[in-house]
Design a protein around this motif. Structure first.
Motif, PDB file in Angstrom:
ATOM      1  N   ASP A 273     -23.141 -39.144  11.881  1.00 32.74           N
ATOM      2  CA  ASP A 273     -23.829 -38.559  10.722  1.00 32.74           C
ATOM      3  C   ASP A 273     -23.060 -38.762   9.421  1.00 32.74           C
ATOM      4  O   ASP A 273     -23.625 -38.570   8.345  1.00 32.74           O
ATOM      5  CB  ASP A 273     -24.100 -37.071  10.959  1.00 32.74           C
ATOM      6  CG  ASP A 273     -22.820 -36.306  11.239  1.00 32.74           C
ATOM      7  OD1 ASP A 273     -21.770 -36.948  11.470  1.00 32.74           O
ATOM      8  OD2 ASP A 273     -22.872 -35.050  11.233  1.00 32.74           O
ATOM      9  N   ARG A 274     -21.814 -39.172   9.502  1.00 34.36           N
ATOM     10  CA  ARG A 274     -21.035 -39.472   8.286  1.00 34.36           C
ATOM     11  C   ARG A 274     -20.673 -40.956   8.193  1.00 34.36           C
ATOM     12  O   ARG A 274     -19.915 -41.344   7.306  1.00 34.36           O
ATOM     13  CB  ARG A 274     -19.749 -38.629   8.281  1.00 34.36           C
ATOM     14  CG  ARG A 274     -19.975 -37.134   8.343  1.00 34.36           C
ATOM     15  CD  ARG A 274     -20.666 -36.610   7.098  1.00 34.36           C
ATOM     16  NE  ARG A 274     -19.863 -36.757   5.927  1.00 34.36           N
ATOM     17  CZ  ARG A 274     -18.989 -35.844   5.493  1.00 34.36           C
ATOM     18  NH1 ARG A 274     -18.835 -34.712   6.182  1.00 34.36           N
ATOM     19  NH2 ARG A 274     -18.289 -36.042   4.392  1.00 34.36           N
ATOM     20  N   ASP A 275     -21.224 -41.759   9.098  1.00 34.74           N
ATOM     21  CA  ASP A 275     -20.983 -43.207   9.113  1.00 34.74           C
ATOM     22  C   ASP A 275     -19.491 -43.540   9.197  1.00 34.74           C
ATOM     23  O   ASP A 275     -18.982 -44.412   8.485  1.00 34.74           O
ATOM     24  CB  ASP A 275     -21.587 -43.874   7.866  1.00 34.74           C
ATOM     25  CG  ASP A 275     -23.106 -43.799   7.863  1.00 34.74           C
ATOM     26  OD1 ASP A 275     -23.693 -43.794   8.966  1.00 34.74           O
ATOM     27  OD2 ASP A 275     -23.694 -43.721   6.766  1.00 34.74           O
ATOM     28  N   ILE A 276     -18.794 -42.824  10.043  1.00 35.97           N
ATOM     29  CA  ILE A 276     -17.364 -43.070  10.270  1.00 35.97           C
ATOM     30  C   ILE A 276     -17.202 -43.655  11.669  1.00 35.97           C
ATOM     31  O   ILE A 276     -17.696 -43.113  12.645  1.00 35.97           O
ATOM     32  CB  ILE A 276     -16.545 -41.779  10.133  1.00 35.97           C
ATOM     33  CG1 ILE A 276     -16.675 -41.206   8.721  1.00 35.97           C
ATOM     34  CG2 ILE A 276     -15.079 -42.027  10.483  1.00 35.97           C
ATOM     35  CD1 ILE A 276     -15.962 -39.895   8.533  1.00 35.97           C
TER      36      ILE A 276
ATOM     37  N   THR B  72     -19.429 -33.517  15.272  1.00 34.56           N
ATOM     38  CA  THR B  72     -19.728 -33.964  16.634  1.00 34.56           C
ATOM     39  C   THR B  72     -19.479 -35.468  16.720  1.00 34.56           C
ATOM     40  O   THR B  72     -20.253 -36.273  16.166  1.00 34.56           O
ATOM     41  CB  THR B  72     -21.180 -33.633  17.013  1.00 34.56           C
ATOM     42  OG1 THR B  72     -21.386 -32.218  16.892  1.00 34.56           O
ATOM     43  CG2 THR B  72     -21.470 -34.062  18.443  1.00 34.56           C
ATOM     44  N   TRP B  73     -18.405 -35.830  17.392  1.00 29.63           N
ATOM     45  CA  TRP B  73     -18.013 -37.229  17.521  1.00 29.63           C
ATOM     46  C   TRP B  73     -18.561 -37.797  18.829  1.00 29.63           C
ATOM     47  O   TRP B  73     -18.730 -37.083  19.815  1.00 29.63           O
ATOM     48  CB  TRP B  73     -16.492 -37.370  17.518  1.00 29.63           C
ATOM     49  CG  TRP B  73     -15.870 -37.093  16.174  1.00 29.63           C
ATOM     50  CD1 TRP B  73     -15.711 -35.886  15.569  1.00 29.63           C
ATOM     51  CD2 TRP B  73     -15.322 -38.063  15.284  1.00 29.63           C
ATOM     52  NE1 TRP B  73     -15.102 -36.021  14.343  1.00 29.63           N
ATOM     53  CE2 TRP B  73     -14.850 -37.373  14.141  1.00 29.63           C
ATOM     54  CE3 TRP B  73     -15.183 -39.451  15.325  1.00 29.63           C
ATOM     55  CZ2 TRP B  73     -14.246 -38.013  13.063  1.00 29.63           C
ATOM     56  CZ3 TRP B  73     -14.579 -40.100  14.254  1.00 29.63           C
ATOM     57  CH2 TRP B  73     -14.125 -39.398  13.129  1.00 29.63           C
TER      58      TRP B  73
END
Length: 411
Positions: free
Chosen positions: A358-361, A387-388
């Protein structure tokens, strides 16, 4: 005797005045320091500045409320003897004290409150909100007091004539009317008077009697028709003039007395709330304690089990991944591969990546290394909470591998 007493007072003031003032000032400062040491200013952040602010806050409140109490006492006991100039001087002193109270109060509120949500989520914040409302009401009453103080001092500064000479024409007119009424007896003409006193009475002898009746200290003759009894009553005249004249000093003193009484009443409420705040845990300390408790309740690590199947006989099993401490920042990764019989198996390759979709990481490669049956990475940096997604690629032979995934919560 009064002169000798005044001389002794002057001598005492000249000899020991500075010493008494110094002693009183030192005692007052010591009392303020004891209060500051016993309350929240002595612990937490910025202790030296907080102690100084607390002492100044207490001294300013003492000057303000103490002066208001003395002013209210004077307004009740001897309002006519209270100089308007003295009230104006105290008004300026009270304004300076209020300025100190506002500055130090804002600082102490920020220091004790912490996050803004503590205003509603902690008892300290709720009490502080009530105190702020009370202080605002007190400042409104103080504004009215300054207004009446300015009006009380205005007639003297502008040279307005006092109220008594303005009432003199009223008294003269009433007295003149009473004289004219008393000069005509109820019995009729001069013949009746002469009949009663005798013919030997000269006309000039009756003049003093008429003069005494006109200049009687109690006003007009009581038997004069239509003469009101309280026309010459000073209190009645003062009340009448005060009701009709908005610039009368008596009206201003009464209004000032009411506003000062309101200030003192609200000030007592503020002192009560301040005492309650002293015994309540500050919002900043409560927030820090809650954060520490939340951190302590979090697990020191997480274990994630991901099943895999490469599609060959005996090519299925699970990957168990332990992440420590499973929080933002550097983490240690340990992974073990289990075969179909739940025993540890050795595989040619294991690759782990982490992504925060959700954070484009990501994907961030954990770069695990084989340590003889288990795989380890000592420094995996997870920069943000959330949440990874863990993706595990398991290769069981030169050509057989599978990539599986599962999510994990990072605090």
């Amino acid at each position: 005797e009064a002169a000798r007493g005044g001389a002794r007072t002057d001598d005492d003031r000249g000899a020991g005045g500075p010493l008494r003032w110094a002693t009183a000032g030192a005692g007052t400062l010591a009392l303020a320091l004891t209060w500051a040491v016993a309350e929240h200013a002595s612990v937490g952040i910025q202790v030296p500045l907080a102690m100084t602010s607390a002492v100044l806050h207490l001294l300013a409140m003492a000057v303000w409320l103490g002066g208001l109490t003395a002013l209210l006492t004077a307004l009740y006991r001897a309002p006519e003897d209270l100089p308007a100039a003295a009230v104006a001087r105290f008004s300026r002193l009270a304004f300076a004290a209020v300025a100190v109270l506002v500055v130090t109060g804002v600082y102490q509120s920020w220091r004790g409150l912490g996050p803004l949500d503590s205003l509603t989520s902690t008892p300290y914040g709720r009490l502080l909100t009530v105190k702020v409302i009370a202080v605002v009401l007190m400042l409104v009453a103080a504004a009215f007091s300054r207004r009446w103080t300015a009006r009380l001092a205005a007639p003297q500064g502008e040279g307005t004539a006092p109220a008594a000479p303005e009432r003199a024409p009223v008294r003269e007119a009433v007295a003149a009317g009473a004289g004219r009424t008393g000069g005509a007896p109820r019995g009729g003409g001069p013949e009746d008077i002469g009949g009663e006193t005798g013919a030997d009475t000269a006309p000039g002898d009756r003049a003093p009697e008429t003069g005494r009746t006109e200049s009687a200290p109690n006003g007009p003759a009581t038997d004069a028709p239509g003469a009101p009894d309280a026309v010459d009553d000073p209190d009645a005249l003062d009340a009448a003039d005060g009701a009709d004249d908005p610039d009368d000093p008596g009206v201003h003193r009464r209004a000032l007395r009411r506003s000062v009484q309101a200030e003192i009443t609200i000030g007592i409420v503020v002192l009560v709330i301040t005492t309650l705040l002293t015994g309540t845990q500050p919002g900043r300390a409560a927030a820090e304690e809650a954060a520490a408790r939340t951190a302590a309740e979090q697990p020191l690590g997480s274990t994630t089990v991901i099943p895999f199947d490469v599609g060959t006989s005996g090519g299925h099993g699970t990957v168990q991944i332990e992440l420590t401490p499973s929080r933002v920042g550097e983490n240690q990764v340990q992974a073990v591969v289990y075969g179909p019989d739940d025993g540890i198996v050795t595989v040619p390759e294991l690759r782990l990546t982490f992504s925060l979709d959700d954070r484009d990481i990501g994907p961030l490669d954990a770069k695990v290394r084989n340590r003889g049956g288990y795989w380890v990475a000592d420094a995996l940096n997870l920069p943000l909470p959330g949440t990874w997604t863990i993706r595990a690629t398991v290769r069981t032979s030169d050509i057989d591998q599978a990539t599986v995934s599962k999510t994990v919560r990072i605090g």
